[in-house]
Motif scaffolding. Structure first.
Motif, short mmCIF file in Angstrom:
data_model
loop_
_atom_site.label_atom_id
_atom_site.label_comp_id
_atom_site.label_asym_id
_atom_site.label_seq_id
_atom_site.Cartn_x
_atom_site.Cartn_y
_atom_site.Cartn_z
N ASN A 160 0.83 -1.21 0.00
CA ASN A 160 0.00 0.00 0.00
C ASN A 160 0.86 1.26 0.00
OD1 ASN A 160 -2.29 -1.63 0.09
ND2 ASN A 160 -2.33 -1.62 2.33
N GLY A 161 1.97 1.19 -0.74
CA GLY A 161 2.83 2.35 -0.88
C GLY A 161 3.88 2.49 0.20
N THR A 162 3.84 1.64 1.23
CA THR A 162 4.79 1.71 2.33
C THR A 162 5.83 0.60 2.20
OG1 THR A 162 3.10 2.62 3.82
CG2 THR A 162 5.08 1.68 4.84
N ALA A 163 7.11 0.97 2.30
CA ALA A 163 8.19 -0.01 2.17
C ALA A 163 8.18 -0.96 3.36
CB ALA A 163 9.53 0.69 2.05
N ALA A 164 8.51 -2.22 3.10
CA ALA A 164 8.57 -3.22 4.16
C ALA A 164 9.58 -4.29 3.78
CB ALA A 164 7.19 -3.85 4.38
N VAL A 165 10.08 -5.01 4.76
CA VAL A 165 10.98 -6.14 4.53
C VAL A 165 10.39 -7.35 5.23
CG1 VAL A 165 13.26 -7.12 4.87
CG2 VAL A 165 13.02 -4.69 4.36
N ILE A 166 10.22 -8.44 4.49
CA ILE A 166 9.64 -9.66 5.05
C ILE A 166 10.68 -10.77 4.97
CG2 ILE A 166 7.78 -11.34 4.83
CD1 ILE A 166 6.13 -9.21 3.43
N SER A 167 10.89 -11.48 6.06
CA SER A 167 11.79 -12.63 6.06
C SER A 167 10.98 -13.89 5.87
CB SER A 167 12.57 -12.70 7.40
OG SER A 167 13.36 -11.55 7.57
N LEU A 168 11.33 -14.67 4.86
CA LEU A 168 10.59 -15.89 4.57
C LEU A 168 11.54 -17.06 4.43
CD1 LEU A 168 8.10 -14.58 1.86
CD2 LEU A 168 7.62 -14.98 4.27
N GLN A 177 3.76 -19.34 1.91
CA GLN A 177 4.41 -18.04 1.87
C GLN A 177 4.47 -17.48 0.46
OE1 GLN A 177 5.89 -20.90 2.26
NE2 GLN A 177 8.03 -20.94 1.59
N LEU A 178 4.46 -18.35 -0.55
CA LEU A 178 4.52 -17.87 -1.92
C LEU A 178 3.15 -17.39 -2.40
CD1 LEU A 178 6.83 -20.51 -3.62
CD2 LEU A 178 7.41 -18.48 -2.33
N GLN A 179 2.12 -17.91 -1.82
CA GLN A 179 0.78 -17.54 -2.25
C GLN A 179 0.45 -16.10 -1.89
OE1 GLN A 179 -1.93 -20.48 -0.75
NE2 GLN A 179 -0.78 -22.19 -1.59
N ILE A 180 1.09 -15.58 -0.84
CA ILE A 180 0.81 -14.20 -0.46
C ILE A 180 1.65 -13.20 -1.25
CG2 ILE A 180 0.13 -14.89 1.87
CD1 ILE A 180 2.83 -13.74 2.82
N LEU A 181 2.67 -13.70 -1.92
CA LEU A 181 3.51 -12.82 -2.73
C LEU A 181 3.71 -13.41 -4.12
CD1 LEU A 181 6.33 -11.62 -0.32
CD2 LEU A 181 4.51 -10.25 -1.31
N PRO A 182 2.75 -13.27 -5.03
CA PRO A 182 2.91 -13.79 -6.38
C PRO A 182 4.19 -13.26 -7.01
CG PRO A 182 0.66 -13.05 -6.00
CD PRO A 182 1.46 -12.61 -4.82
N GLY A 183 4.95 -14.14 -7.64
CA GLY A 183 6.20 -13.74 -8.25
C GLY A 183 7.41 -13.97 -7.35
N TYR A 184 7.16 -14.35 -6.09
CA TYR A 184 8.26 -14.56 -5.15
C TYR A 184 9.20 -15.67 -5.60
CZ TYR A 184 10.58 -16.21 -0.87
OH TYR A 184 11.48 -16.63 0.04
N ALA A 197 14.55 -7.88 -12.18
CA ALA A 197 13.32 -7.64 -12.95
C ALA A 197 12.45 -6.68 -12.17
CB ALA A 197 12.57 -8.95 -13.20
N VAL A 198 11.52 -6.07 -12.88
CA VAL A 198 10.53 -5.19 -12.25
C VAL A 198 9.25 -5.99 -12.11
CG1 VAL A 198 9.19 -3.08 -12.46
CG2 VAL A 198 11.58 -3.12 -13.21
N PHE A 199 8.74 -6.12 -10.89
CA PHE A 199 7.56 -6.92 -10.65
C PHE A 199 6.32 -6.03 -10.57
CE2 PHE A 199 11.00 -9.62 -9.38
CZ PHE A 199 10.61 -10.86 -9.85
N THR A 200 5.28 -6.45 -11.23
CA THR A 200 4.04 -5.69 -11.28
C THR A 200 3.32 -5.78 -9.93
OG1 THR A 200 3.82 -6.20 -13.63
CG2 THR A 200 1.83 -5.45 -12.48
N ARG A 206 -7.32 -6.59 0.36
CA ARG A 206 -7.46 -5.14 0.27
C ARG A 206 -6.12 -4.44 0.10
NH1 ARG A 206 -11.93 -3.79 5.04
NH2 ARG A 206 -13.62 -5.07 4.19
N ASP A 207 -5.06 -5.22 0.00
CA ASP A 207 -3.72 -4.64 -0.07
C ASP A 207 -3.14 -4.72 -1.47
OD1 ASP A 207 -3.67 -4.15 2.71
OD2 ASP A 207 -3.10 -6.23 3.09
N THR A 208 -2.28 -3.75 -1.78
CA THR A 208 -1.51 -3.76 -3.02
C THR A 208 -0.06 -4.03 -2.65
OG1 THR A 208 -2.98 -2.16 -4.07
CG2 THR A 208 -0.79 -2.43 -5.03
N VAL A 209 0.50 -5.11 -3.18
CA VAL A 209 1.84 -5.54 -2.82
C VAL A 209 2.71 -5.59 -4.07
CG1 VAL A 209 3.24 -7.37 -1.78
CG2 VAL A 209 0.92 -6.94 -0.92
N GLN A 210 3.91 -5.05 -3.95
CA GLN A 210 4.87 -5.11 -5.06
C GLN A 210 6.24 -5.52 -4.52
OE1 GLN A 210 5.76 -1.44 -7.07
NE2 GLN A 210 6.66 -2.48 -8.83
N ILE A 211 6.82 -6.57 -5.11
CA ILE A 211 8.18 -6.98 -4.77
C ILE A 211 9.16 -5.97 -5.36
CG2 ILE A 211 9.97 -8.73 -5.10
CD1 ILE A 211 7.78 -10.83 -5.17
#
Length: 219
Positions: A160-168, A177-184, A197-200, A206-211
């Motif tokens: 949602n526009g806010t940077a975050a770091v997730i350890s998986l 864990q992959l299902q919540i981040l398509p393209g992981y 690569a640039v991930f869409t 309700r969230d918008t997530v971008q790797i």
């Protein structure tokens, strides 16, 4: 590169093996008199043709608006802008063509299997999108998957526009864990191969997530 415009029927050599006549609209009663062409497209196709050493047949290149509508093309199809081609090669499976197109940096690739004509769509878009079939089912990659290295990966992303770091923890299998981040999974493979690569952005609930980036954690 800028889109070039040619007269329909005009002969102009674009690359070693491709002439603008091969890209002209194939409509028989559309009445169009021009051919639009993105030079980057013929350059991609020349690389593919040279790699396999066989003629590459252009089934559909430029389409005028009337012909595009007649064949059921999307109103905003890149074929109407001279930025796309559907191609086949005798003796080479479409999947092999798609894999090589990905390797040389083509960002828009559609794979159509034997039941759909066994061809690939190649275009010059700048944002990566790969798909299969007329339903355009998204795929991460056409390359053969190699065994993943188990370990912990730090995934930088924007939620949602806010940077975050997730350890998986990634153990080589497609887990929850992959299902919540398509393209992981594709991002992990690219990291191991030192590619990027640039991930869409994707909608997850309700969230918008971008790797943004992914790297292996080495304590």
């Amino acid at each position: 590169m800028a889109i070039q415009q040619y007269n329909k029927g005009e002969s102009h050599q674009l690359t070693e093996h491709f002439n603008i006549r091969e890209f002209q609209c194939k409509g028989t009663d559309c009445g169009c008199q021009e051919t639009l062409h993105d030079p980057a497209l013929s350059e991609y196709l020349q690389q593919i043709r040279s790699h396999f050493g066989k003629p590459l047949r252009i089934n559909s290149g430029y389409r005028c608006e009337k012909h595009n509508q007649a064949v059921g093309g999307a109103p905003s199809s890149r074929h109407t802008k001279g930025q796309a081609a559907d191609v086949t090669m005798d003796g080479v499976d479409a999947l092999e063509l798609a894999r090589y197109a990905q390797q040389i940096g083509v960002m828009g690739i559609g794979l159509y299997g034997p039941e759909e004509g066994n061809f690939i769509h190649v275009d010059t878009r700048s944002s990566r999108f790969f798909w299969k079939g007329h339903d355009q089912l998204p795929v991460d990659s056409f390359l053969e998957e190699e065994p993943q290295q188990p370990g912990i990966y730090l995934v930088s992303c924007r939620v949602n526009g806010t940077a975050a770091v997730i350890s998986l923890v990634f153990d080589g299998s497609i887990g929850p864990q992959l299902q919540i981040l398509p393209g992981y999974d594709a991002a992990v493979q690219m990291t191991l191969n030192e590619e990027s690569a640039v991930f869409t952005p994707v909608e997850i609930g309700r969230d918008t997530v971008q790797i943004l980036n992914i790297r292996k954690y080495d304590p």
